[in-house]
Design a protein around this motif. Structure first.
Motif, mmCIF file in Angstrom:
data_model
loop_
_atom_site.group_PDB
_atom_site.id
_atom_site.type_symbol
_atom_site.label_atom_id
_atom_site.label_comp_id
_atom_site.label_asym_id
_atom_site.label_seq_id
_atom_site.Cartn_x
_atom_site.Cartn_y
_atom_site.Cartn_z
ATOM 1 N N VAL A 205 0.819 -1.211 0.000
ATOM 2 C CA VAL A 205 0.000 0.000 0.000
ATOM 3 C C VAL A 205 0.854 1.263 0.000
ATOM 4 O O VAL A 205 0.454 2.299 -0.547
ATOM 5 N N GLY A 206 2.047 1.200 0.590
ATOM 6 C CA GLY A 206 2.924 2.372 0.612
ATOM 7 C C GLY A 206 3.342 2.800 -0.779
ATOM 8 O O GLY A 206 3.352 3.995 -1.098
ATOM 9 N N PHE A 207 3.675 1.824 -1.623
ATOM 10 C CA PHE A 207 4.080 2.139 -2.992
ATOM 11 C C PHE A 207 2.962 2.857 -3.735
ATOM 12 O O PHE A 207 3.183 3.858 -4.422
ATOM 13 N N TYR A 208 1.739 2.352 -3.622
ATOM 14 C CA TYR A 208 0.631 2.935 -4.375
ATOM 15 C C TYR A 208 0.178 4.264 -3.773
ATOM 16 O O TYR A 208 -0.231 5.173 -4.502
ATOM 17 N N ALA A 209 0.279 4.407 -2.457
ATOM 18 C CA ALA A 209 -0.147 5.654 -1.821
ATOM 19 C C ALA A 209 0.840 6.789 -2.080
ATOM 20 O O ALA A 209 0.441 7.946 -2.273
ATOM 21 N N ASP A 210 2.122 6.459 -2.107
ATOM 22 C CA ASP A 210 3.164 7.486 -2.252
ATOM 23 C C ASP A 210 3.481 7.750 -3.718
ATOM 24 O O ASP A 210 4.603 7.557 -4.178
ATOM 25 N N ALA A 211 2.486 8.173 -4.450
ATOM 26 C CA ALA A 211 2.655 8.425 -5.881
ATOM 27 C C ALA A 211 3.263 9.800 -6.120
ATOM 28 O O ALA A 211 3.093 10.717 -5.302
ATOM 29 N N PRO A 212 3.967 9.977 -7.248
ATOM 30 C CA PRO A 212 4.476 11.303 -7.603
ATOM 31 C C PRO A 212 3.338 12.314 -7.737
ATOM 32 O O PRO A 212 2.188 11.949 -8.009
ATOM 33 N N VAL A 226 -8.640 -4.031 -13.942
ATOM 34 C CA VAL A 226 -7.268 -4.539 -13.838
ATOM 35 C C VAL A 226 -7.317 -6.036 -13.543
ATOM 36 O O VAL A 226 -8.120 -6.488 -12.720
ATOM 37 N N GLY A 227 -6.433 -6.806 -14.200
ATOM 38 C CA GLY A 227 -6.326 -8.225 -13.887
ATOM 39 C C GLY A 227 -6.057 -9.068 -15.114
ATOM 40 O O GLY A 227 -5.773 -8.557 -16.203
ATOM 41 N N ARG A 228 -6.124 -10.386 -14.912
ATOM 42 C CA ARG A 228 -5.923 -11.324 -16.025
ATOM 43 C C ARG A 228 -7.183 -11.364 -16.878
ATOM 44 O O ARG A 228 -8.294 -11.423 -16.352
ATOM 45 N N TRP A 229 -7.004 -11.345 -18.190
ATOM 46 C CA TRP A 229 -8.138 -11.332 -19.107
ATOM 47 C C TRP A 229 -8.608 -12.767 -19.353
ATOM 48 O O TRP A 229 -8.331 -13.374 -20.391
ATOM 49 N N ARG A 277 0.179 -5.425 -20.059
ATOM 50 C CA ARG A 277 1.316 -5.636 -19.158
ATOM 51 C C ARG A 277 1.902 -4.312 -18.635
ATOM 52 O O ARG A 277 3.092 -4.041 -18.789
ATOM 53 N N PRO A 278 1.119 -3.480 -18.012
ATOM 54 C CA PRO A 278 1.672 -2.219 -17.506
ATOM 55 C C PRO A 278 2.677 -2.481 -16.378
ATOM 56 O O PRO A 278 2.526 -3.428 -15.602
ATOM 57 N N SER A 279 3.694 -1.633 -16.292
ATOM 58 C CA SER A 279 4.638 -1.716 -15.186
ATOM 59 C C SER A 279 3.932 -1.321 -13.893
ATOM 60 O O SER A 279 2.819 -0.763 -13.911
ATOM 61 N N ASP A 280 4.553 -1.576 -12.766
ATOM 62 C CA ASP A 280 3.961 -1.182 -11.491
ATOM 63 C C ASP A 280 3.756 0.328 -11.439
ATOM 64 O O ASP A 280 2.720 0.805 -10.943
ATOM 65 N N GLU A 281 4.732 1.081 -11.963
ATOM 66 C CA GLU A 281 4.612 2.538 -11.954
ATOM 67 C C GLU A 281 3.474 3.006 -12.851
ATOM 68 O O GLU A 281 2.719 3.923 -12.494
ATOM 69 N N VAL A 306 -7.479 -3.510 -3.124
ATOM 70 C CA VAL A 306 -6.743 -2.834 -2.046
ATOM 71 C C VAL A 306 -5.718 -1.865 -2.636
ATOM 72 O O VAL A 306 -5.538 -0.747 -2.135
ATOM 73 N N GLU A 307 -5.047 -2.281 -3.714
ATOM 74 C CA GLU A 307 -4.116 -1.370 -4.381
ATOM 75 C C GLU A 307 -4.825 -0.109 -4.841
ATOM 76 O O GLU A 307 -4.313 1.010 -4.676
ATOM 77 N N ALA A 308 -6.003 -0.279 -5.431
ATOM 78 C CA ALA A 308 -6.767 0.879 -5.912
ATOM 79 C C ALA A 308 -7.132 1.802 -4.758
ATOM 80 O O ALA A 308 -6.982 3.030 -4.852
ATOM 81 N N GLN A 309 -7.601 1.225 -3.655
ATOM 82 C CA GLN A 309 -7.988 2.042 -2.512
ATOM 83 C C GLN A 309 -6.795 2.774 -1.911
ATOM 84 O O GLN A 309 -6.930 3.884 -1.383
ATOM 85 N N ALA A 310 -5.600 2.174 -1.974
ATOM 86 C CA ALA A 310 -4.404 2.852 -1.489
ATOM 87 C C ALA A 310 -4.121 4.119 -2.281
ATOM 88 O O ALA A 310 -3.429 5.023 -1.806
ATOM 89 N N CYS A 311 -4.667 4.197 -3.488
ATOM 90 C CA CYS A 311 -4.539 5.391 -4.332
ATOM 91 C C CYS A 311 -5.738 6.329 -4.165
ATOM 92 O O CYS A 311 -5.870 7.307 -4.918
ATOM 93 N N GLY A 312 -6.609 6.036 -3.218
ATOM 94 C CA GLY A 312 -7.799 6.856 -3.028
ATOM 95 C C GLY A 312 -8.884 6.589 -4.041
ATOM 96 O O GLY A 312 -9.833 7.372 -4.156
ATOM 97 N N THR A 313 -8.767 5.490 -4.775
ATOM 98 C CA THR A 313 -9.734 5.163 -5.832
ATOM 99 C C THR A 313 -10.780 4.189 -5.310
ATOM 100 O O THR A 313 -10.440 3.075 -4.902
ATOM 101 N N PRO A 314 -12.052 4.576 -5.295
ATOM 102 C CA PRO A 314 -13.099 3.683 -4.793
ATOM 103 C C PRO A 314 -13.249 2.443 -5.673
ATOM 104 O O PRO A 314 -12.889 2.440 -6.857
#
Length: 384
Positions: A205-212, A226-229, A277-281, A306-314
């Motif tokens: 969650v720290g990586f996704y929350a601490d965005a540029p 997001v996910g496997r198709w 295949r997007p990078s993590d960034e 959870v990753e999305a919510q760490a970015c403030g995305t509902p």
């Protein structure tokens, strides 16, 4: 013994680092086992995280795909030298045998990371070995094929009952189970008649929350999937939801349904963009730019929400599975009791009104520090 559910905190209320876990099972011989190891999905990340916490443990897998994680030595079973590794469904009947013939070495503690038959593993002959199993789900192919259409493989039709019986018989020696969610805890109780502690998976969650700053300042004018198709992820439904809501959609990931999804997207009536295949960034930037994450999928836990919510995305998803544990309805997202795309439209509109800071705060309970603390308590209680 109580359920292990909450994060560890210091006196300020913030997550504390996983200091106590650094010496977990020190002085004891430990084996960690996992099913097949391919691309680093949720279960693989948990396995690697357990390995970080118990760094001296020896690691075993049925097989590795390609050069997956050469920096983390893993011993493979004899299945890795057979054509069966090319078909998980055909290999399933042979997995219990592989887990019983993996090694003759005795260990003090064996911890399995299981979503098929890894929890049936038995190493050496010592009666003193403590067996613990972290369960991502009882094998869907075997116990709950209705969750995932891939379980309808004709090759599994006849042997399913035999595999269920073998699964129960060969796991009686497990001393303690942990489940990745309350959803999986309930399945373990229903299928195996065993109790399990809940230890939610770690999410960075720290990586996704601490965005540029540039990522944080986006307009949030599209929906995101997001996910496997693959079929059970319901990306086709996401396209229908976006069309019903009249909003652009971005689909990020990869998988065998790409061509079919592109065909549906061309007829959607709203812009649909594919990010392969997007990078993590790049994924972090996509999360931050989205109005909401669409997740109409019955998942065991679900790290992506959870990753999305760490970015403030509902999150807008279905009222089932792990989402009931990670999304607070009306506060961090909306859960819909339907697969009718029109029923999702009010939720999509309501997501734009949610407090982004509240959404982001909810993700903190699933941090790596929380996982390390909870896992350590479970292992310590189970091994004495």
């Amino acid at each position: 013994m109580t359920l292990v559910t909450g994060p560890g905190h210091d006196d300020t209320g913030h997550d504390h680092p996983a200091g106590p876990a650094s010496g977990l099972l020190a002085g004891r011989s430990v084996a960690l086992v996992h099913e097949w190891f391919g691309s680093t999905g949720g279960s693989e990340k948990v396995f690697l995280s357990i390995g970080d916490i118990i760094a001296h443990a020896e690691r075993f897998v049925l097989w590795k795909d390609g050069d997956a994680h050469e920096d983390s030595p893993m011993r493979e079973s004899w299945l890795a030298r057979t054509p069966l590794k090319a078909s998980k469904a055909l290999a399933l009947p042979f997995m219990p045998m592989a887990w019983r013939t993996l090694s003759r070495k005795d260990y003090d503690v064996v911890i399995s990371s299981s979503h098929a038959f890894a929890h049936t593993v038995k190493l050496g002959s010592s009666e003193r070995t403590r067996y613990l199993s972290y369960v991502h789900s009882p094998a869907r192919y075997v116990w709950s094929p209705h969750f995932d259409g891939r379980g309808a493989n004709p090759a599994l039709g006849l042997p399913r009952k035999a595999l269920q019986a073998a699964d129960l018989r060969l796991s009686r020696h497990v001393h303690s189970y942990a489940a990745n969610s309350r959803e999986v805890q309930a399945r373990i109780r229903r299928y195996w008649k065993r109790d399990a502690h809940v230890v939610n998976p770690p999410v960075d969650v720290g990586f996704y929350a601490d965005a540029p700053a540039a990522d944080r300042q986006q307009s949030r004018d599209y929906l995101l999937g997001v996910g496997r198709w693959i079929p059970y992820k319901n990306f086709d439904l996401m396209i229908e939801i976006a069309a019903a809501a009249g909003l652009p959609l971005v689909i990020a990931g990869k998988g065998p349904q790409e061509a079919a999804l592109r065909g549906l997207a061309a007829k959607a009536g709203v812009p649909v963009r594919f990010e392969v295949r997007p990078s993590d960034e790049r994924l972090r930037r996509l999360y931050w730019g989205a109005r909401a994450l669409l997740f109409p999928t019955h998942e065991d836990f679900g790290i992506i929400p959870v990753e999305a919510q760490a970015c403030g995305t509902p999150v807008v998803g279905i009222d089932a599975g792990g989402l009931k544990e990670t999304v607070v309805h009306g506060e961090t997202g909306f859960l819909v009791d339907s697969l009718d795309p029109r029923q999702f439209v009010p939720a999509v509109r309501g997501a734009a009104e949610l407090d982004r800071a509240r959404v982001q705060a909810g993700a903190a309970a699933f941090s790596p520090a929380a996982f390390a603390a909870n896992l350590s308590r479970w292992v310590t209680d189970a091994t004495g």
